[in-house]
Write an enzyme that holds these catalytic residues in place. Structure first.
Site, PDB file in Angstrom:
ATOM      1  N   ARG B 139       0.658  -1.064   0.031  1.00 47.43           N
ATOM      2  CA  ARG B 139      -0.009   0.010  -0.039  1.00 47.43           C
ATOM      3  C   ARG B 139       0.844   1.277   0.063  1.00 47.43           C
ATOM      4  O   ARG B 139       0.391   2.462   0.241  1.00 47.43           O
ATOM      5  CB  ARG B 139      -1.043   0.021   1.060  1.00 47.43           C
ATOM      6  CG  ARG B 139      -2.025  -1.084   1.097  1.00 47.43           C
ATOM      7  CD  ARG B 139      -3.100  -0.667   2.159  1.00 47.43           C
ATOM      8  NE  ARG B 139      -4.003  -2.122   2.183  1.00 47.43           N
ATOM      9  CZ  ARG B 139      -4.110  -2.967   3.120  1.00 47.43           C
ATOM     10  NH1 ARG B 139      -3.025  -2.849   4.081  1.00 47.43           N
ATOM     11  NH2 ARG B 139      -4.922  -3.967   2.820  1.00 47.43           N
ATOM     12  N   LYS B 161       2.127  11.178 -11.739  1.00 51.52           N
ATOM     13  CA  LYS B 161       1.181  10.148 -12.630  1.00 51.52           C
ATOM     14  C   LYS B 161       2.148   8.657 -12.813  1.00 51.52           C
ATOM     15  O   LYS B 161       3.190   8.882 -13.253  1.00 51.52           O
ATOM     16  CB  LYS B 161       1.137  10.841 -13.884  1.00 51.52           C
ATOM     17  CG  LYS B 161      -0.140  11.802 -13.795  1.00 51.52           C
ATOM     18  CD  LYS B 161      -0.670  12.081 -15.466  1.00 51.52           C
ATOM     19  CE  LYS B 161      -1.741  12.996 -15.177  1.00 51.52           C
ATOM     20  NZ  LYS B 161      -2.360  13.047 -16.731  1.00 51.52           N
ATOM     21  N   GLU B 203       8.032  17.099 -26.247  1.00 51.91           N
ATOM     22  CA  GLU B 203       7.331  17.413 -24.795  1.00 51.91           C
ATOM     23  C   GLU B 203       7.862  19.024 -24.341  1.00 51.91           C
ATOM     24  O   GLU B 203       7.187  19.572 -23.512  1.00 51.91           O
ATOM     25  CB  GLU B 203       7.586  16.475 -23.616  1.00 51.91           C
ATOM     26  CG  GLU B 203       6.595  15.109 -24.090  1.00 51.91           C
ATOM     27  CD  GLU B 203       5.233  15.158 -23.887  1.00 51.91           C
ATOM     28  OE1 GLU B 203       4.629  16.371 -23.511  1.00 51.91           O
ATOM     29  OE2 GLU B 203       4.580  14.149 -23.852  1.00 51.91           O
ATOM     30  N   LYS B 245       6.280  22.119 -15.169  1.00 49.94           N
ATOM     31  CA  LYS B 245       5.520  21.113 -14.905  1.00 49.94           C
ATOM     32  C   LYS B 245       5.243  21.081 -13.543  1.00 49.94           C
ATOM     33  O   LYS B 245       4.246  20.915 -13.033  1.00 49.94           O
ATOM     34  CB  LYS B 245       6.223  19.755 -15.267  1.00 49.94           C
ATOM     35  CG  LYS B 245       5.653  18.472 -14.993  1.00 49.94           C
ATOM     36  CD  LYS B 245       4.702  18.093 -15.976  1.00 49.94           C
ATOM     37  CE  LYS B 245       3.922  16.562 -15.387  1.00 49.94           C
ATOM     38  NZ  LYS B 245       4.386  15.479 -16.141  1.00 49.94           N
ATOM     39  N   GLU B 255      -5.516  16.519 -11.557  1.00 50.15           N
ATOM     40  CA  GLU B 255      -5.834  16.861 -13.010  1.00 50.15           C
ATOM     41  C   GLU B 255      -7.541  17.053 -13.011  1.00 50.15           C
ATOM     42  O   GLU B 255      -8.156  16.341 -13.634  1.00 50.15           O
ATOM     43  CB  GLU B 255      -5.623  15.761 -14.073  1.00 50.15           C
ATOM     44  CG  GLU B 255      -5.721  16.197 -15.463  1.00 50.15           C
ATOM     45  CD  GLU B 255      -5.126  15.295 -16.276  1.00 50.15           C
ATOM     46  OE1 GLU B 255      -4.052  14.883 -16.161  1.00 50.15           O
ATOM     47  OE2 GLU B 255      -5.863  14.769 -17.356  1.00 50.15           O
ATOM     48  N   ARG B 259      -3.993  21.121 -15.174  1.00 52.25           N
ATOM     49  CA  ARG B 259      -3.225  20.242 -15.450  1.00 52.25           C
ATOM     50  C   ARG B 259      -3.821  19.496 -16.879  1.00 52.25           C
ATOM     51  O   ARG B 259      -2.696  18.916 -17.574  1.00 52.25           O
ATOM     52  CB  ARG B 259      -3.208  19.407 -14.479  1.00 52.25           C
ATOM     53  CG  ARG B 259      -1.997  17.907 -14.627  1.00 52.25           C
ATOM     54  CD  ARG B 259      -1.744  17.091 -13.572  1.00 52.25           C
ATOM     55  NE  ARG B 259      -0.604  16.343 -13.902  1.00 52.25           N
ATOM     56  CZ  ARG B 259       0.097  15.525 -12.901  1.00 52.25           C
ATOM     57  NH1 ARG B 259      -0.220  15.853 -11.521  1.00 52.25           N
ATOM     58  NH2 ARG B 259       0.972  14.501 -13.360  1.00 52.25           N
ATOM     59  N   ASN B 263      -2.048  17.992 -21.605  1.00 51.99           N
ATOM     60  CA  ASN B 263      -2.545  16.987 -22.529  1.00 51.99           C
ATOM     61  C   ASN B 263      -2.714  17.392 -23.973  1.00 51.99           C
ATOM     62  O   ASN B 263      -3.131  16.791 -25.027  1.00 51.99           O
ATOM     63  CB  ASN B 263      -3.825  16.387 -22.317  1.00 51.99           C
ATOM     64  CG  ASN B 263      -3.604  15.488 -20.884  1.00 51.99           C
ATOM     65  OD1 ASN B 263      -2.793  14.729 -20.706  1.00 51.99           O
ATOM     66  ND2 ASN B 263      -4.516  15.384 -20.018  1.00 51.99           N
ATOM     67  N   HIS B 266      -2.476  15.231 -26.972  1.00 54.48           N
ATOM     68  CA  HIS B 266      -2.438  13.743 -26.407  1.00 54.48           C
ATOM     69  C   HIS B 266      -3.711  12.969 -26.603  1.00 54.48           C
ATOM     70  O   HIS B 266      -3.431  11.607 -26.651  1.00 54.48           O
ATOM     71  CB  HIS B 266      -2.128  13.722 -24.987  1.00 54.48           C
ATOM     72  CG  HIS B 266      -0.692  14.063 -24.552  1.00 54.48           C
ATOM     73  ND1 HIS B 266      -0.102  15.195 -24.804  1.00 54.48           N
ATOM     74  CD2 HIS B 266       0.262  13.286 -23.826  1.00 54.48           C
ATOM     75  CE1 HIS B 266       1.298  15.258 -24.337  1.00 54.48           C
ATOM     76  NE2 HIS B 266       1.390  13.940 -23.741  1.00 54.48           N
ATOM     77  N   HIS B 270      -2.566   9.736 -28.258  1.00 49.80           N
ATOM     78  CA  HIS B 270      -3.013   8.402 -27.644  1.00 49.80           C
ATOM     79  C   HIS B 270      -3.612   7.422 -28.674  1.00 49.80           C
ATOM     80  O   HIS B 270      -3.493   6.263 -28.753  1.00 49.80           O
ATOM     81  CB  HIS B 270      -3.963   8.591 -26.459  1.00 49.80           C
ATOM     82  CG  HIS B 270      -3.227   8.835 -25.280  1.00 49.80           C
ATOM     83  ND1 HIS B 270      -3.678   9.473 -24.022  1.00 49.80           N
ATOM     84  CD2 HIS B 270      -1.649   8.973 -25.030  1.00 49.80           C
ATOM     85  CE1 HIS B 270      -2.778   9.629 -23.153  1.00 49.80           C
ATOM     86  NE2 HIS B 270      -1.353   9.583 -23.705  1.00 49.80           N
ATOM     87  N   HIS B 283       6.043   7.958 -28.141  1.00 51.42           N
ATOM     88  CA  HIS B 283       5.057   8.983 -27.465  1.00 51.42           C
ATOM     89  C   HIS B 283       5.235  10.443 -27.912  1.00 51.42           C
ATOM     90  O   HIS B 283       4.207  11.074 -28.426  1.00 51.42           O
ATOM     91  CB  HIS B 283       5.093   8.835 -25.911  1.00 51.42           C
ATOM     92  CG  HIS B 283       4.351   9.674 -25.256  1.00 51.42           C
ATOM     93  ND1 HIS B 283       2.861   9.655 -25.311  1.00 51.42           N
ATOM     94  CD2 HIS B 283       4.492  10.788 -24.522  1.00 51.42           C
ATOM     95  CE1 HIS B 283       2.119  10.538 -24.621  1.00 51.42           C
ATOM     96  NE2 HIS B 283       3.008  11.139 -23.928  1.00 51.42           N
TER      97      HIS B 283
END
Lengths: 381, 381
Positions: B139, B161, B203, B245, B255, B259, B263, B266, B270, B283
């Site tokens: 955990r 993330k 990026e 960032k 997000e 935030r 993207n 993206h 994606h 990517h």
């Protein structure tokens, strides 16, 4: 008796008790209520305020689905909320990656979104699996607990521990993830098998042992009524247990301190569950037998008298719980306990009892005394 | 240029820049530093203060291990810390359950504990997998990022993330989990393949496009030096990117707002990665082509002029990045984008550009205009 804030609501002749888990003193979305009562599942307003969108995923299992899924779904549909049911196989042995992926597959196939809440409708296994899925699906979605077993109502549904088992250990993979609300409907316990009811009682007794001797006395007086599922006694037992759990979790969400006391009997108990095969001994049964080992060890360390050890044993026996752990052999116990999360710096830490109503963490147990206890206080399996 | 706090340290003739990600204004264990410089991996004090115990798990892959694992391990051993290496196969296609379980198996077999930190030594895939393992093993255990690709240094290693892919979508399962420290050693970029360096530049350009037109101008001036891995230019590009960032993540960790601007490109990107098979397009390449679609869409919505669209295209071309997305067919794009996490209430949300240096989220894009852009601005794959 306790100072924790709670309120009582009388509605349609059903008494509902509400306890709040407060992580901060200011209003915060991480704080959440636990509603306890006979029939809270029928009180649609208790859940609807947590369903802003018109869709909700409900994860349950093949045993619970025929009992409560249809009723819950019909209630939600009547309020304009579309349920997405996800039905898992039943049992501790399914608390693993494969079953978790069944949840993810269904959530993705149904295109559930970040704002779609996920409800866990069932016992501890459903709650732990669903909570972990909610914690990790799209990196976290709203989560609601509807525990339908006594064990889940008094323990696993409160406090945010979620996770799955690994072949090398129980609950090894998981997350701390708090629900938005817990609905503990004691009416759902009417259909609970006798053995599971008794296993749940083991966790109720635990709260008395670790921090509330008055509650333990109350349990000694009311055990017969509790096992007979007397509604008033059930609600009080669940309420008092949730209050203790909430207080401990508020003080130590991520188990860096006092929360460890909740593991009384669990280091031994996890070894028993693991050795016998998950699901063969119910969790509460293993905790009862494990707690007896902890009590015997406490007595050998001159922390607690023999009288108290026998008083605990007597209460477990009246609850129909096992009081003697299986003899796995000292080596196997040590190995299995070494995998437990309570290992720190290579040393085994034990939750022991100073007296009934007060537990402590000790990491100075002589290996020889532990080995002796594991021989003297177990029976051949 | 920016107001964010940072400090510069001169040590052994190596200039190290440090940016701090502050989630709270008071000292808090969730706040963490990002150390950026040529040779920070050799500065043992930067990592040792985060290793209170004498053991650390290091997760890396078969490509990075021969380059940096031995050096890092030797440095740690010299300081009395025992490394537990865990070496994964390389590639985006391994960012899945099976590889995650390899990490868990190794951590359990080596009996790593709650206090044993886990280091991610590698690119974005290693960082995402390792971060998710750290978030969920027992955990949650301490996590350290040592990104060795440009993409990881300017983007994925900062902000918490973590996660894995699912056959139905990228990054569908994961957690927000912050590292204790990020060590971005630009010297590790010397061994980075040319194509991966260029993908990382995509990026970096993104930060200029969404919130810093002066940085974009600086990139236009310094692109040749950046691609030639000029040490000073590399450090400045990484520093400025991490500062952006950090600012965005501080304002919106999970997000729910600003935030989302990160993207840009993206949603399309994606879909491209998914359709072509993860790993076929890098990517950053998919983000560049996806950003061109977003720019074209922005222009069609009269948010941005044609000149600016061409200015962006020119910069990507100079960076050796693709500027035309594959023609998957509108239906397939819509389907793949519908699975993206940016879906809200069934509506597709797009990050678009008002101008160079300012991005916005729009959920009112006419379906017909989207379809037209997908036909007019793509090439047959």
């Amino acid at each position: 008796m306790q100072s924790k804030s709670e309120k009582t609501t009388l509605r349609e002749h059903v008494e509902t008790r509400t306890i709040t888990v407060n992580f901060t003193s200011v209003p915060d979305e991480r704080n959440y209520p636990i509603h306890i009562g006979n029939g809270v599942l029928s009180q649609s307003d208790l859940i609807l305020s947590h369903l802003p969108k018109k869709r909700v995923a409900i994860v349950t299992n093949t045993i619970v689905a025929p009992l409560y899924l249809e009723k819950l779904s019909a209630m939600l549909e009547g309020q304009g909320v579309a349920p997405v049911p996800i039905i898992l196989p039943d049992g501790e042995k399914y608390k693993n990656w494969e079953t978790l992926n069944l949840i993810f597959d269904a959530l993705l196939a149904q295109r559930c979104e970040r704002s779609t809440p996920i409800v866990a409708l069932g016992g501890g296994v459903v709650g732990d699996l669903t909570g972990f899925a909610a914690a990790t699906y799209l990196r976290g979605v709203p989560f609601i607990q509807i525990p339908t077993t006594l064990l889940a109502q008094v323990d696993s549904s409160v406090g945010g521990k979620t996770g799955i088992n690994h072949p090398l250990g129980k609950n090894m993979i998981g997350a701390f993830y708090q629900p938005r609300v817990v609905l503990a409907d004691t009416a759902t316990l009417d259909t609970l098998p006798e053995r599971e009811l008794r296993a749940g009682v083991a966790e109720i007794i635990k709260y008395g042992l670790i921090r509330d001797s008055i509650f333990l006395e109350w349990l000694e007086v009311n055990m017969a009524k509790l096992l007979a599922r007397d509604a008033t006694v059930l609600i009080e037992a669940v309420r008092r247990s949730c209050m203790h759990k909430a207080e401990i979790v508020e003080a130590d969400e991520r188990e860096s301190g006092v929360r460890a006391l909740l593991n009384l009997g669990h280091t031994f108990g996890h070894a028993i569950e693991n050795a016998m095969g998950y699901g063969k001994w119910l969790h509460g049964e293993a905790v009862a037998a494990g707690t007896m080992l902890a009590a015997e060890l406490s007595q050998r360390l001159h922390m607690m008298g023999k009288d108290d050890v026998e008083r605990i044993r007597k209460l477990y026996l009246r609850a129909g719980l096992p009081t003697v752990a299986p003899n796995l052999g000292t080596k196997k116990y040590l190995h299995l306990m070494g995998l437990d999360k309570k290992v720190e710096g290579g040393k085994l830490r034990f939750v022991l009892l100073k007296r009934i109503g007060e537990a402590v963490v000790r990491s100075d147990v002589p290996a020889e005394m532990l080995a002796r206890t594991l021989v003297e206080c177990t029976h051949d399996a």
